[in-house]
Motif scaffolding. Sequence first.
Motif: not given
Lengths: 129, 55, 467
Positions: A6, A23, A26, A107, A112, A115, C97, C100, C437-448
């Motif tokens: 990737y 962050i 937040l 979740f 995790s 991934e 995740l 993170f 919220v931070a986890s969702l942000w990482f999983h759907f945005h940051r991890y790319k």
Amino acid sequence: MAKKPYQPPVQSKGGQIFDSFFILALVYAALLTPLLLGLGASNGATKHQTAPTWESLHQNTTMAQQWEKLGYTPKTAAPIIEQQFDYSINYGYLLLTIVVIGGYFFFMLKASRKEYLEVIDEKFGDDSH
Amino acid sequence: MELWKLFEWAAWIVSAILLLYIFVDMIRVGAEYDEDLLLSSREGADELLEAQKHD
Amino acid sequence: MTDATTASAPPQPQRLQLLRVLGPVHVWALGVGIVLVGEFMGWNFSVAKGGAMGSLIACWVIGLLYTCVAMIDSEVTSTVAAAGGQYAQAKHIVGPLMAFNVGMYLVMAYTMLEAADALVVGDLLHQVAGQFGYAMLDPKPFVVLTIAVLAWLNYRGIFATLSINFVITAVAFLTIVVLFFALKPWDPTAALHHKELLTGLPYGWIGVIAAFQFGIWYYLGIEGTCQAAEEVRSVGRSLPLGTMTGMITLLIAASLTWYVASGLVPWQYLGQASVPLFDTARLTGSRFLEVFLFVGTLFSAVASANGTITDAARAWFSMSRDRYMPQWFGAVHPRFRTPFRAVVFLVPVAVSFAFTGLLDQVITFSILSGLLGYTFMSFNMIKFRKQWPLGSIKRAYTHPFHPVPAITLMALCITTYFATYLGYGSQLLAMMGFYIVASLWFHFHRYKYVRRADQFTMPWPRPRLSR
């Protein structure tokens, strides 16, 4: 056969700065929310005595002596002594807390794992025959 | 009384100098060195591997 | 080892790494240095929640929790020797995740503790100025000064930073020991009044459980020794040694602290005191002890702030190096060989936390982040032994009685969540909200932005996974 590795996109400077501040924002939100909702540590109501004495505050002679050495009188010590925690359990709220913590771990571990398998397959080669 | 005020000011000034030093040094290092070199560190493995080979 | 990615990206000839210069003494100084301040302030809030006896029970039960933490950590870290500590463990054993989140626990727990430590320094100087007749001393410049000096030290190099930490931590520990012996513990009625001051459990047993939350303060941060893994010589030996001796030091310090404080201070006062050991010294009537404990409190707060800067910066650095956070922070200083950008970035963050005036929120956030990290360690250990059974990789240290420590740890963590719910329920939910919220942000945005296989850096065989 290993899949093609990737290739992540390169993040712009602006994006890097934005992500750092996101962050931080937040964190401040999490620190301030309980305050804005007016929910500090839930201390129970304190019952006020009009003319407290060490006896009426249930302090024996030694305790009274130590309080006085620390510079307190029954009147100034009363608010500290009468402060009480309220440990009555609100079951609805407890259930909500359990669901939130449980849901979070559920979740997170699920995502995790997904991934992680990707990482392992890319690192060691795909092994799903 | 004056002495304590002096302490307060000294604390502000020393903090400012130290923070300025690290900030300026950080900018200077960023300008002087190649970004790829600065970001070239790799997690644990290599030096540790060396050490294990010599065990 | 066949490795598709290193073949496509040849290793650079010249590479900047963190300096590998630390010994077991530094590991001890980092671990105990961060924690010891907990004996000088913070642990006593557990007295407010469950009474003095409740606090003692909490001290020992949470001591057990941390013994499990130290055992588990020593085994995993003796194999995953990376600056991220538990973050790198999570990355290799559970998944990105989780890693993170663990990284965020570390950064938050340590940066917030750093802010609290700096506030203690400011408050203490304010009090002393007050005793000398100047009640107006502004603590703010001293809060900033503490953070600035320590950030500067950390920026300039790890060896000097932790050598200094060793000295001030040792002095702070010594002050507790001296206070203990000065109160003649061999003659329990001479100076101490346990018989008159100890009451029953004011809230019954539920209060004891509630006290677990602040019982964490007796030990919070000892697991931070792992963050130095990339800078320690012979990691496999030094890290377990430094961590275990650190844990023993803390068990002793915690017991001594409880004993002297509860024998001199009425519990209701103790439960809300901001500097309980200093107050205890004041009650002895000895000027020498008062000054000595002032020094101890000051040193412990400085040592703790110092260690937390070291640890938070390394966690932030490791995450950035993997691009979990902007990669710009993943830089190493060419001369000092420190994660300098991470150190600098966290300075204003810590100062701003210290200036919010939300000390209990900040402390609760710190404790909860620690607790989430311990919860992670329990299942991490079970996965670690399952995916790489004994013998499949080289472990410099193997802890006994597996899986008893992991299961005990999990049970104690769940109890401590409940303890936090009692009295601090809304904070608990707000902070879980943050991590969700931070986890969702990482999983759907940051991890790319993260390279996949590159994250797995240990020279291990493929893990045994059941699909």
